[in-house]
Motif scaffolding. Structure first.
Motif, mmCIF file in Angstrom:
data_model
loop_
_atom_site.group_PDB
_atom_site.id
_atom_site.type_symbol
_atom_site.label_atom_id
_atom_site.label_comp_id
_atom_site.label_asym_id
_atom_site.label_seq_id
_atom_site.Cartn_x
_atom_site.Cartn_y
_atom_site.Cartn_z
ATOM 1 N N ILE A 149 0.845 -1.184 0.000
ATOM 2 C CA ILE A 149 0.000 0.000 0.000
ATOM 3 C C ILE A 149 0.884 1.239 0.000
ATOM 4 O O ILE A 149 1.671 1.445 0.924
ATOM 5 N N GLU A 150 0.778 2.050 -1.046
ATOM 6 C CA GLU A 150 1.589 3.260 -1.157
ATOM 7 C C GLU A 150 1.094 4.341 -0.202
ATOM 8 O O GLU A 150 1.868 4.994 0.486
ATOM 9 N N TYR A 151 -0.223 4.548 -0.188
ATOM 10 C CA TYR A 151 -0.831 5.540 0.689
ATOM 11 C C TYR A 151 -2.332 5.295 0.745
ATOM 12 O O TYR A 151 -2.869 4.451 0.023
ATOM 13 N N VAL A 152 -3.000 6.011 1.618
ATOM 14 C CA VAL A 152 -4.450 5.876 1.792
ATOM 15 C C VAL A 152 -5.094 7.245 1.605
ATOM 16 O O VAL A 152 -4.603 8.243 2.135
ATOM 17 N N ILE A 153 -6.151 7.278 0.836
ATOM 18 C CA ILE A 153 -6.879 8.528 0.635
ATOM 19 C C ILE A 153 -8.281 8.405 1.208
ATOM 20 O O ILE A 153 -8.770 7.297 1.459
ATOM 21 N N LYS A 154 -8.910 9.554 1.437
ATOM 22 C CA LYS A 154 -10.293 9.563 1.911
ATOM 23 C C LYS A 154 -11.214 9.886 0.741
ATOM 24 O O LYS A 154 -10.946 10.805 -0.034
ATOM 25 N N VAL A 155 -12.278 9.114 0.628
ATOM 26 C CA VAL A 155 -13.291 9.363 -0.396
ATOM 27 C C VAL A 155 -14.631 9.563 0.303
ATOM 28 O O VAL A 155 -14.881 8.998 1.372
ATOM 29 N N ILE A 156 -15.460 10.390 -0.288
ATOM 30 C CA ILE A 156 -16.754 10.710 0.338
ATOM 31 C C ILE A 156 -17.630 9.468 0.413
ATOM 32 O O ILE A 156 -17.791 8.734 -0.565
#
Length: 221
Positions: free
Chosen positions: A176-183
Motif C-alpha cells: 500500500i503506497e498511501y491511503v486517501i479519503k473518499v466521500i
C-alpha cells in the motif's frame, strides 16, 4: 513443577509474522545449547512493547505472580517491554525468583551485571520511543500535506488504499503506497442534514435526539 517459557513479540510494520519465528528459533537454540527444556511459548503479534495489556504478556505476569515460572527466554529485552518499565520488571522477576534471559542482549537477570545492563537498556528504550513518536508525527504531517489519510477515521468519508504498481510485500501482494479519503455518500447525507439543522438554529440536543430516533449509526470500530 515450574515452567521454562519463551516470549516473542513484533509490533511495527517493519516487522511481520516471520519476526516471531526468527525470535522463537533464537530462543530455542539458546535453550537447547544450555540444557533448558521449554515447556510453553508465549507471543503477542502486532502489539507495541509499551502496551502493558498484551494478552501474552499478561498471561506470563499472571503465572509469574502465581509462582509457576522458572525461566523466561526472550530474544532481547525490548520484546517484553519498552523504556522505564525495565527496572520494575527486573525487580518483579527477582521477587518471584524468575530468571530472565535476553539472548541477543547477553542479559541474565541473576548476574551481578544485570542491573547495569537493564538500566542502560531502559535508557536506550526511552530514547527509541521518543524518536519513534517524532518520526510518526513527521510522517503523518507529510501525508496530511499531500492530502493523504494520516490515520484514523472521519465520519462522512471512507478510506481507500492505493496500491503500488511495483512493490510487493512478503506474501507477494502489492504494497500500500498511501491511503486517501473518499466521500461516503450515505454518511454525507447525514452530515448535510446536520448542517441544515444547525443553520436553522436547531439545538444540538434536538439534533442528537433526531439522529437517535432515526437510528443513524455512529462511527464505531
Amino acid at each position: 513443577m515450574k515452567k521454562n517459557i519463551t516470549y516473542t513479540r513484533y509490533s511495527s510494520n517493519l516487522q511481520n509474522e516471520a519476526s516471531i519465528e526468527d525470535q522463537k528459533r533464537l530462543c530455542n537454540e539458546y535453550a537447547k545449547s544450555n540444557g533448558i527444556t521449554i515447556h510453553q511459548e508465549y507471543s503477542d503479534r502486532g502489539i507495541s512493547g509499551d502496551d502493558a495489556y498484551r494478552p501474552g504478556f499478561q498471561g506470563i505476569m499472571s503465572e509469574v505472580k502465581s509462582g509457576l515460572i522458572n525461566i523466561i527466554i526472550v530474544d532481547d529485552f525490548t520484546r517484553l517491554s519498552r523504556g522505564s518499565n525495565y527496572a520494575v520488571l527486573h525487580e518483579q522477576f527477582n521477587y518471584y525468583n524468575v530468571k530472565l534471559i535476553a539472548v541477543s542482549d547477553g542479559i541474565d537477570s541473576t548476574s551481578d551485571a544485570a542491573k547495569i545492563q537493564i538500566g542502560f537498556k531502559g535508557m536506550m528504550g526511552n530514547i527509541f520511543l521518543d524518536d519513534l513518536k517524532k518520526r510518526i508525527h513527521r510522517g503523518q504531517m507529510g501525508k496530511m500535506l499531500k492530502g493523504y489519510n494520516a490515520g484514523g477515521r472521519r465520519y462522512g468519508y471512507s478510506s481507500k488504499a492505493v496500491e503500488s504498481e511495483t512493490k510487493k510485500d512478503i506474501y507477494g501482494r502489492p504494497e500500500i503506497e498511501y491511503v486517501i479519503k473518499v466521500i461516503n455518500d450515505e454518511q454525507a447525507q447525514v452530515i448535510r442534514k446536520i448542517f441544515e439543522m444547525v443553520a436553522d438554529n436547531v439545538p444540538y440536543k434536538a439534533i442528537a435526539r433526531e439522529l437517535n430516533n432515526n437510528n443513524i449509526p455512529t462511527l464505531t470500530g
